[in-house]
Scaffold this active site. Structure first.
Site, PDB file in Angstrom:
ATOM      1  N   ARG A 183       7.858 -13.172  -8.233  1.00  0.00           N
ATOM      2  CA  ARG A 183       6.934 -12.159  -8.722  1.00  0.00           C
ATOM      3  C   ARG A 183       5.586 -12.283  -8.014  1.00  0.00           C
ATOM      4  O   ARG A 183       4.964 -11.283  -7.653  1.00  0.00           O
ATOM      5  CB  ARG A 183       6.757 -12.281 -10.232  1.00  0.00           C
ATOM      6  CG  ARG A 183       8.021 -12.002 -11.032  1.00  0.00           C
ATOM      7  CD  ARG A 183       7.771 -12.125 -12.525  1.00  0.00           C
ATOM      8  NE  ARG A 183       6.797 -11.143 -12.983  1.00  0.00           N
ATOM      9  CZ  ARG A 183       6.266 -11.141 -14.210  1.00  0.00           C
ATOM     10  NH1 ARG A 183       6.609 -12.084 -15.084  1.00  0.00           N
ATOM     11  NH2 ARG A 183       5.408 -10.211 -14.561  1.00  0.00           N
ATOM     12  N   CYS A 240      -1.371 -14.079 -15.367  1.00  0.00           N
ATOM     13  CA  CYS A 240       0.088 -14.012 -15.233  1.00  0.00           C
ATOM     14  C   CYS A 240       0.457 -12.539 -15.175  1.00  0.00           C
ATOM     15  O   CYS A 240      -0.251 -11.750 -14.567  1.00  0.00           O
ATOM     16  CB  CYS A 240       0.774 -14.732 -16.392  1.00  0.00           C
ATOM     17  SG  CYS A 240       0.282 -14.109 -18.020  1.00  0.00           S
TER      18      CYS A 240
END
Length: 283
Positions: A183, A240
């Site tokens: 990611r 995040c």
């Protein structure tokens, strides 16, 4: 007072203590009902359930229509009301747990500090560690009297998207991204339609804070790990995908004896929603 982690054995000794509150924070980003379903099947005795989407998060868009990420912080007063409803008083020891390495429990731990409540800890090893010890489970929701938690000065810091944007050029803060490496590199379109990371950010996957058995690494190892990424923890910004898993790195820093880092609550989901903000890809 437990302020970072607590072992299953230590929690088991207090599981019936009325001055303690145990909170089940299980969740599944792909199945929002999974946490509550799991709680109904069986949970640590006397634990209440925390819903990430509605109790540990706020409205995704502000009154002006601006998008603030998938899991923005809730209204501070509303969150305090939630804690009072759960039975939290100023002297209550709160212990959060999940079944995901602490990624959701750490969010509640950080939020308790956000409203000035220091007696907050995460169950080290989570539900798996509890069950491995043969400690009591239940299917019943406990009945607790309402609490009277005070609104006290926050013990943690946050930054905004604008703060992060200005930091890209100044570089005074180190942004640490807790997402999985694919990611971070921009290779997971399912989780991140706009892939990549904030320019200059460093990747510290939250699972790297854990041992193979799901418990946190010891303080010395965590300190060595983070020292390779940052010089001054007070200049760290944790982020995040949506401000949840970032709290795992914040907890790990506290365990390591490196306090003072800030949370970017909107994180990548907010950042990437504005095409004018710069994006980096790759390692």
């Amino acid at each position: 007072m437990y302020t970072t982690l607590i072992s299953a054995a230590a929690l088991a000794a207090q599981v019936d203590n009325p001055n303690w509150l145990i909170v089940d924070c299980r969740h599944d980003l792909a199945n929002p009902d999974a946490g509550r379903d799991g709680y109904a099947i069986g949970h640590i005795r006397n634990a209440v359930f925390a819903e990430l989407e509605t109790e540990l998060s706020g409205e995704k868009r502000g009154a002006d229509g601006q998008f603030h990420g998938r899991h923005p912080l809730p209204d501070r007063t509303a969150f305090i009301d939630t804690l009072r409803r759960w039975g939290v008083n100023d002297e209550t020891q709160v212990v959060a747990y999940d079944a995901h390495g602490g990624m959701f429990a750490a969010r509640l731990w950080w939020m308790l500090r956000w409203v000035g409540h220091p007696a907050a800890a995460v169950l080290d090893g989570g539900l798996a560690g509890w069950q491995a010890g043969g400690y009591p489970m239940s299917t019943e929701a406990p009945a607790r009297a309402a609490g009277a938690l005070s609104d006290r000065p926050r013990l943690v810091h946050t930054v905004t998207a604008q703060d992060v944007l200005e930091n890209i050029e100044g570089g005074e803060r180190t942004v640490i991204d807790a997402r999985a490496p694919d990611r971070f590199r921009g290779e997971n379109e399912t989780m991140d339609p706009v892939g990549g990371h904030i320019p200059g950010a460093k990747n510290r996957f939250f699972k790297d804070n854990l041992q193979p058995d799901g418990r946190f690494k010891d303080a010395a190892q965590l300190k060595a790990d983070f020292a390779a990424l940052v010089d001054d923890p007070a200049k760290v910004v944790a982020q995040c995908g949506s401000g949840v898993t970032a709290c795992h790195n914040l907890l790990a820093l506290e365990v390591a004896g490196m306090p003072g880092a800030a949370l970017y609550p909107g994180s990548w989901s907010e950042w990437s929603s504005d095409p004018s903000r710069p994006v980096a890809t790759g390692a």
